[in-house]
Design a protein around this motif. Structure first.
Motif, short mmCIF file in Angstrom:
data_model
loop_
_atom_site.label_atom_id
_atom_site.label_comp_id
_atom_site.label_asym_id
_atom_site.label_seq_id
_atom_site.Cartn_x
_atom_site.Cartn_y
_atom_site.Cartn_z
N SER A 110 1.00 -1.05 -0.15
CA SER A 110 0.07 0.04 0.12
C SER A 110 0.84 1.24 0.04
O SER A 110 0.37 2.28 -0.86
N ALA A 111 1.98 1.27 0.75
CA ALA A 111 2.79 2.37 0.99
C ALA A 111 3.46 2.50 -0.46
O ALA A 111 3.73 3.79 -1.05
N MET A 112 3.90 1.55 -1.26
CA MET A 112 4.52 1.56 -2.60
C MET A 112 3.62 2.22 -3.33
O MET A 112 3.97 3.12 -4.36
N LEU A 113 2.49 1.94 -3.63
CA LEU A 113 1.34 2.40 -4.23
C LEU A 113 1.13 3.66 -4.09
O LEU A 113 1.02 4.62 -5.16
N LEU A 114 0.89 4.14 -2.75
CA LEU A 114 0.94 5.48 -2.11
C LEU A 114 1.98 6.37 -3.02
O LEU A 114 1.85 7.50 -3.59
N ILE A 115 3.18 5.93 -2.77
CA ILE A 115 4.45 6.76 -3.27
C ILE A 115 4.34 6.79 -4.78
O ILE A 115 4.58 8.03 -5.30
N TYR A 116 3.82 5.75 -5.64
CA TYR A 116 3.79 5.90 -7.09
C TYR A 116 2.59 6.84 -7.39
O TYR A 116 3.03 7.77 -8.45
N PHE A 117 1.59 7.02 -6.85
CA PHE A 117 0.48 7.63 -7.16
C PHE A 117 1.14 9.38 -6.87
O PHE A 117 0.45 10.03 -7.55
N ALA A 118 1.82 9.49 -5.95
CA ALA A 118 2.24 10.74 -5.50
C ALA A 118 3.32 11.25 -6.47
O ALA A 118 3.22 12.44 -6.79
N PHE A 119 4.26 10.68 -6.92
CA PHE A 119 5.48 10.94 -7.41
C PHE A 119 5.41 10.44 -9.04
O PHE A 119 6.29 10.91 -9.82
N GLY A 120 4.82 9.11 -9.34
CA GLY A 120 4.84 8.46 -10.63
C GLY A 120 6.28 8.50 -10.98
O GLY A 120 7.18 7.74 -10.05
N ASP A 121 6.78 8.51 -12.22
CA ASP A 121 8.06 8.15 -12.58
C ASP A 121 8.86 9.34 -12.47
O ASP A 121 10.08 9.69 -13.10
N ARG A 122 8.45 10.31 -11.89
CA ARG A 122 9.18 11.62 -11.50
C ARG A 122 9.89 11.76 -10.09
O ARG A 122 9.23 10.97 -9.12
N TYR A 123 10.38 12.71 -9.79
CA TYR A 123 10.92 12.69 -8.21
C TYR A 123 11.48 11.51 -7.69
O TYR A 123 10.92 11.11 -6.67
N PHE A 124 12.57 10.88 -8.23
CA PHE A 124 13.11 9.65 -8.21
C PHE A 124 13.56 9.67 -6.53
O PHE A 124 13.43 8.79 -5.65
#
Length: 325
Positions: A110-124
């Motif tokens: 869930s945390a990884m999906l949260l991070i993905y929805f927040a930053f996508g492929d930007r803000y590595f």
């Protein structure tokens, strides 16, 4: 299923999402300079996964606490609060350990999906930072009572609760939305942190004698019940003051109605009523067992405060949009 629901301690769940509500609604009510509309900052999908991740962490913490205290013998016949799952034998240690592992995995996903929805492929860099924070949060939830070096047995529980349920929860979720760190938000974030520590302090005041016998050196065990009450007053009153100061600054900063006092912004003062009543009951209390109902009341009061403060911020911002248009 009934025993697992009891082990999840539903009464603690509203408290855990209070910071998420304030941080997310602040993003909705306070778009950054880089965007034109609040919808470009606030994301409902992100908000949903933030809630889901936080609930996972809280349930994980509750399972781990049941397991750690049960295996150490801290949950015994001397304990004042309700019997725990392992203590009463309704859930085996092996089953609880499996539940901890499964909950940890689900929470991490869930945390990884949260991070993905927040930053996508930007803000590595941000993605890596928040992934580390997520792993630390899972690790901290488990290590509170589990293991030979459990920090809850050395009096560090208050600090970790303040950091993760206050600052990380409120400031973190707001950053996920806005990609900015707003210094003003430190005030309500600290307030939620203090109120969360207050719930833990109540729990420790209730269990002072049994914790002392089990060598669980909480802050209450270290300073004693009388000083723990003073510490509790400090936590709750400081939280109330910080929220009030935040509202005054927010009101002045937004200035939706120049020269007018925005009464609607202060609707959160309603939540101060049960908080004050709670302080009075704690002051008069002489029986540790009687503190147990106060845990639920303080948790719900904190949740109420967060919802009312969030609504007042959104209302003021909508008023500002109308005036500007």
């Amino acid at each position: 299923m009934k025993h697992w629901i009891q082990a999840a301690r539903l009464r603690t769940l509203p408290l855990s999402v209070s910071g998420i509500i304030i941080g997310s609604m602040y993003a909705l009510a306070n778009p950054t300079d880089q965007v034109e509309t609040p919808t470009e900052v606030f994301n409902w999908r992100l908000f949903g996964f933030a809630i889901l991740t936080t609930l996972g962490l809280q349930i994980l913490s509750n399972f781990a606490n049941d397991y750690g205290d049960g295996m150490k013998g801290t949950d015994n016949e001397d304990r004042v609060g309700p019997k725990r799952a392992i203590q009463s034998g309704v859930i085996s240690p092996a089953a609880m350990k499996r539940a901890i592992i499964i909950t940890s995995i689900l929470t991490l996903i869930s945390a990884m999906l949260l991070i993905y929805f927040a930053f996508g492929d930007r803000y590595f860099g941000y993605s890596i930072l928040f992934l580390i924070l997520g792993i630390l949060a899972i690790f901290s939830a488990i290590r509170y009572t589990v293991g030979d070096t459990a920090y809850g047995y050395r009096g560090y529980g208050d600090l970790f609760v303040f950091i993760f349920f206050g600052w990380v929860s409120t400031l973190g979720v707001n950053f996920l939305h806005s990609k900015e760190l707003d210094p003003l938000l430190i005030l309500p974030a600290s307030a939620i942190g203090f109120l969360s520590v207050g719930v833990l302090n109540l729990n420790n005041m209730r269990d002072e004698e049994s914790d002392r016998k089990s060598n669980k050196n909480t802050i209450v065990v270290k300073i004693g019940g009388a000083k723990a009450k003073l510490y509790h007053y400090f936590l709750i009153i400081s939280a109330m003051v910080m929220v009030l100061v935040f509202a005054v600054i927010f009101d002045y900063y937004k200035d939706a109605n120049p020269g007018e006092f925005n009464f609607d912004l202060y609707i959160f003062l309603i939540a101060f009523i049960p908080l004050v009543k709670h302080l009075i009951r704690v002051r008069k209390n002489q029986n540790p067992k009687a503190l147990d109902p106060e845990l639920k009341k303080l948790a719900i009061s904190t949740f109420l405060l967060s919802v009312l403060l969030a609504l007042s911020m959104i209302y003021l911002f909508s008023d500002l949009l109308v005036n500007n248009s």
